[in-house]
Design a protein around this motif. Structure first.
Motif, PDB file in Angstrom:
ATOM      1  N   ARG A  54       0.861  -1.187   0.000  1.00  0.00           N
ATOM      2  CA  ARG A  54       0.000   0.000   0.000  1.00  0.00           C
ATOM      3  C   ARG A  54       0.896   1.235   0.000  1.00  0.00           C
ATOM      4  O   ARG A  54       1.999   1.221   0.549  1.00  0.00           O
ATOM      5  CB  ARG A  54      -0.891   0.045   1.241  1.00  0.00           C
ATOM      6  CG  ARG A  54      -1.994  -0.986   1.311  1.00  0.00           C
ATOM      7  CD  ARG A  54      -3.106  -0.693   0.314  1.00  0.00           C
ATOM      8  NE  ARG A  54      -4.314  -1.440   0.625  1.00  0.00           N
ATOM      9  CZ  ARG A  54      -4.496  -2.719   0.358  1.00  0.00           C
ATOM     10  NH1 ARG A  54      -3.527  -3.410  -0.217  1.00  0.00           N
ATOM     11  NH2 ARG A  54      -5.641  -3.331   0.646  1.00  0.00           N
ATOM     12  N   THR A 201      -8.650   2.118 -12.506  1.00  0.00           N
ATOM     13  CA  THR A 201      -9.028   3.066 -11.452  1.00  0.00           C
ATOM     14  C   THR A 201      -9.285   2.355 -10.126  1.00  0.00           C
ATOM     15  O   THR A 201      -8.850   2.814  -9.061  1.00  0.00           O
ATOM     16  CB  THR A 201     -10.278   3.855 -11.878  1.00  0.00           C
ATOM     17  OG1 THR A 201      -9.979   4.601 -13.073  1.00  0.00           O
ATOM     18  CG2 THR A 201     -10.715   4.826 -10.789  1.00  0.00           C
ATOM     19  N   ALA A 202      -9.968   1.220 -10.187  1.00  0.00           N
ATOM     20  CA  ALA A 202     -10.246   0.461  -8.963  1.00  0.00           C
ATOM     21  C   ALA A 202      -8.956  -0.052  -8.328  1.00  0.00           C
ATOM     22  O   ALA A 202      -8.779   0.018  -7.099  1.00  0.00           O
ATOM     23  CB  ALA A 202     -11.178  -0.702  -9.283  1.00  0.00           C
ATOM     24  N   PHE A 204      -5.927   1.208  -8.762  1.00  0.00           N
ATOM     25  CA  PHE A 204      -5.154   2.359  -8.302  1.00  0.00           C
ATOM     26  C   PHE A 204      -5.664   2.825  -6.937  1.00  0.00           C
ATOM     27  O   PHE A 204      -4.881   3.079  -6.016  1.00  0.00           O
ATOM     28  CB  PHE A 204      -5.259   3.500  -9.321  1.00  0.00           C
ATOM     29  CG  PHE A 204      -4.236   4.573  -9.157  1.00  0.00           C
ATOM     30  CD1 PHE A 204      -3.096   4.608  -9.938  1.00  0.00           C
ATOM     31  CD2 PHE A 204      -4.403   5.586  -8.214  1.00  0.00           C
ATOM     32  CE1 PHE A 204      -2.147   5.607  -9.803  1.00  0.00           C
ATOM     33  CE2 PHE A 204      -3.466   6.585  -8.052  1.00  0.00           C
ATOM     34  CZ  PHE A 204      -2.333   6.595  -8.843  1.00  0.00           C
ATOM     35  N   ARG A 205      -6.974   2.934  -6.799  1.00  0.00           N
ATOM     36  CA  ARG A 205      -7.553   3.358  -5.527  1.00  0.00           C
ATOM     37  C   ARG A 205      -7.213   2.348  -4.413  1.00  0.00           C
ATOM     38  O   ARG A 205      -6.934   2.729  -3.274  1.00  0.00           O
ATOM     39  CB  ARG A 205      -9.070   3.503  -5.656  1.00  0.00           C
ATOM     40  CG  ARG A 205      -9.731   4.066  -4.389  1.00  0.00           C
ATOM     41  CD  ARG A 205     -11.245   3.912  -4.481  1.00  0.00           C
ATOM     42  NE  ARG A 205     -11.815   4.727  -5.510  1.00  0.00           N
ATOM     43  CZ  ARG A 205     -12.218   5.988  -5.342  1.00  0.00           C
ATOM     44  NH1 ARG A 205     -12.084   6.557  -4.166  1.00  0.00           N
ATOM     45  NH2 ARG A 205     -12.752   6.658  -6.334  1.00  0.00           N
ATOM     46  N   HIS A 206      -7.236   1.059  -4.755  1.00  0.00           N
ATOM     47  CA  HIS A 206      -6.919   0.017  -3.776  1.00  0.00           C
ATOM     48  C   HIS A 206      -5.510   0.197  -3.218  1.00  0.00           C
ATOM     49  O   HIS A 206      -5.293   0.106  -2.000  1.00  0.00           O
ATOM     50  CB  HIS A 206      -7.052  -1.357  -4.432  1.00  0.00           C
ATOM     51  CG  HIS A 206      -6.542  -2.491  -3.596  1.00  0.00           C
ATOM     52  ND1 HIS A 206      -7.278  -3.059  -2.569  1.00  0.00           N
ATOM     53  CD2 HIS A 206      -5.361  -3.164  -3.624  1.00  0.00           C
ATOM     54  CE1 HIS A 206      -6.571  -4.019  -2.004  1.00  0.00           C
ATOM     55  NE2 HIS A 206      -5.410  -4.106  -2.624  1.00  0.00           N
ATOM     56  N   GLY A 209      -4.993   4.582  -2.308  1.00  0.00           N
ATOM     57  CA  GLY A 209      -5.912   5.255  -1.402  1.00  0.00           C
ATOM     58  C   GLY A 209      -6.773   6.314  -2.054  1.00  0.00           C
ATOM     59  O   GLY A 209      -7.745   6.777  -1.449  1.00  0.00           O
ATOM     60  N   VAL A 210      -6.434   6.722  -3.261  1.00  0.00           N
ATOM     61  CA  VAL A 210      -7.202   7.720  -4.017  1.00  0.00           C
ATOM     62  C   VAL A 210      -7.191   7.303  -5.486  1.00  0.00           C
ATOM     63  O   VAL A 210      -6.302   6.558  -5.916  1.00  0.00           O
ATOM     64  CB  VAL A 210      -6.588   9.139  -3.884  1.00  0.00           C
ATOM     65  CG1 VAL A 210      -6.741   9.676  -2.465  1.00  0.00           C
ATOM     66  CG2 VAL A 210      -5.123   9.139  -4.301  1.00  0.00           C
ATOM     67  N   PRO A 211      -8.151   7.762  -6.297  1.00  0.00           N
ATOM     68  CA  PRO A 211      -8.139   7.435  -7.720  1.00  0.00           C
ATOM     69  C   PRO A 211      -7.002   8.160  -8.448  1.00  0.00           C
ATOM     70  O   PRO A 211      -6.450   9.145  -7.929  1.00  0.00           O
ATOM     71  CB  PRO A 211      -9.517   7.901  -8.217  1.00  0.00           C
ATOM     72  CG  PRO A 211      -9.963   8.908  -7.216  1.00  0.00           C
ATOM     73  CD  PRO A 211      -9.371   8.507  -5.911  1.00  0.00           C
ATOM     74  N   PHE A 215      -4.854  11.671  -7.478  1.00  0.00           N
ATOM     75  CA  PHE A 215      -3.438  11.561  -7.111  1.00  0.00           C
ATOM     76  C   PHE A 215      -2.580  12.503  -7.950  1.00  0.00           C
ATOM     77  O   PHE A 215      -1.726  13.219  -7.412  1.00  0.00           O
ATOM     78  CB  PHE A 215      -2.964  10.121  -7.285  1.00  0.00           C
ATOM     79  CG  PHE A 215      -1.528   9.907  -6.901  1.00  0.00           C
ATOM     80  CD1 PHE A 215      -1.174   9.739  -5.576  1.00  0.00           C
ATOM     81  CD2 PHE A 215      -0.532   9.889  -7.869  1.00  0.00           C
ATOM     82  CE1 PHE A 215       0.164   9.559  -5.213  1.00  0.00           C
ATOM     83  CE2 PHE A 215       0.797   9.705  -7.523  1.00  0.00           C
ATOM     84  CZ  PHE A 215       1.142   9.543  -6.187  1.00  0.00           C
ATOM     85  N   HIS A 220      -3.815  14.055  -2.016  1.00  0.00           N
ATOM     86  CA  HIS A 220      -3.337  12.842  -1.358  1.00  0.00           C
ATOM     87  C   HIS A 220      -3.933  12.723   0.042  1.00  0.00           C
ATOM     88  O   HIS A 220      -4.353  13.720   0.641  1.00  0.00           O
ATOM     89  CB  HIS A 220      -1.811  12.871  -1.239  1.00  0.00           C
ATOM     90  CG  HIS A 220      -1.110  12.972  -2.549  1.00  0.00           C
ATOM     91  ND1 HIS A 220       0.236  13.283  -2.649  1.00  0.00           N
ATOM     92  CD2 HIS A 220      -1.543  12.797  -3.826  1.00  0.00           C
ATOM     93  CE1 HIS A 220       0.591  13.308  -3.924  1.00  0.00           C
ATOM     94  NE2 HIS A 220      -0.483  13.012  -4.646  1.00  0.00           N
TER      95      HIS A 220
END
Length: 228
Positions: A54, A201-202, A204-206, A209-211, A215, A220
């Motif tokens: 992460r 996008t999903a 990246f967010r995972h 923490g943000v799309p 970012f 952030h």
């Protein structure tokens, strides 16, 4: 951060070496499938940092500096003489690393590593080949092309990198997106190997923490004090 010029012989072991000094401003440590050998200069403390699954947003103590060596897959396992399967998202202090003089490492990281690795047999390149294949094909195809069972491939990765092949590939795709130049998100998603832009996008967010759009715009998560 200052990146050092790494000689070709040492590049067989490492991706790169840099000397970083905290300036007290926010820093983003992006997910990474590599392990990192880190020397805290102020304490002469040697640390091995496992793969990071992460993103970490933090602020370092101003003036604190370190030497960071980003290792190639399987090389840290050779240096430590143990599997890496329990190192993901962990930072462990090392009392010593056989053959590595800490003071020499602080003064001249390149020379110290060359001396440490001079008599060590280089690990087999099967893990490198598997990592390259995973960037373009799935786990099953990678195992088949290497004439391995999927179970054996998982063991190879968890022992050599601390990650499963699938997670290794997911982080690799994310890093491709992070390294991309400006362009349409749909094109970047296709180049990185995602099914489509929504899949990217999903993911990246995972991991971040943000799309991706947020970012790149600098929106952030709130950074926390660095404790490493």
């Amino acid at each position: 951060m200052r990146s050092l010029d790494v000689p070709p012989a040492l590049m067989r072991w490492v991706f790169g070496i840099d000397v970083a000094t905290a300036a007290g401003s926010p820093v983003v440590d992006v997910p990474d499938h590599a392990t990192t050998l880190l020397l805290r200069m102020d304490r002469r403390e040697l640390i091995v940092m496992g793969p990071r699954t992460r993103a970490a947003y933090h602020v370092g103590t101003p003036g604190r500096s370190c030497v960071r060596v980003r290792m190639r897959p399987g090389r840290t396992q050779t240096l430590l003489g143990r599997p890496l399967r329990d190192l993901a998202d962990r930072a462990l202090p090392l009392r010593a690393l056989p053959g590595l003089d800490v003071d020499r490492f602080a003064a001249d990281p390149i020379a110290a590593l060359e001396e440490t690795l001079a008599d060590r047999p280089e690990p087999a390149h099967r893990l490198d080949e598997a990592a390259r294949l995973l960037a373009v094909v799935g786990v099953a195809t990678t195992a088949a092309r290497l004439h391995l069972s999927e179970r054996r491939l998982r063991t190879l990765f968890t022992d050599g990198t601390g990650l499963s092949p699938k997670r290794f590939a997911r982080i690799d795709r994310l890093r491709t997106v992070l390294a991309a130049d400006t362009g349409r998100w749909s094109d970047i998603a296709a180049t990185a190997g995602y099914y489509d832009q929504s899949h990217m996008t999903a993911e990246f967010r995972h991991f971040m923490g943000v799309p991706p759009a947020a970012f790149t715009a600098g929106h952030h998560p709130t950074p926390s004090p660095c404790t490493t």
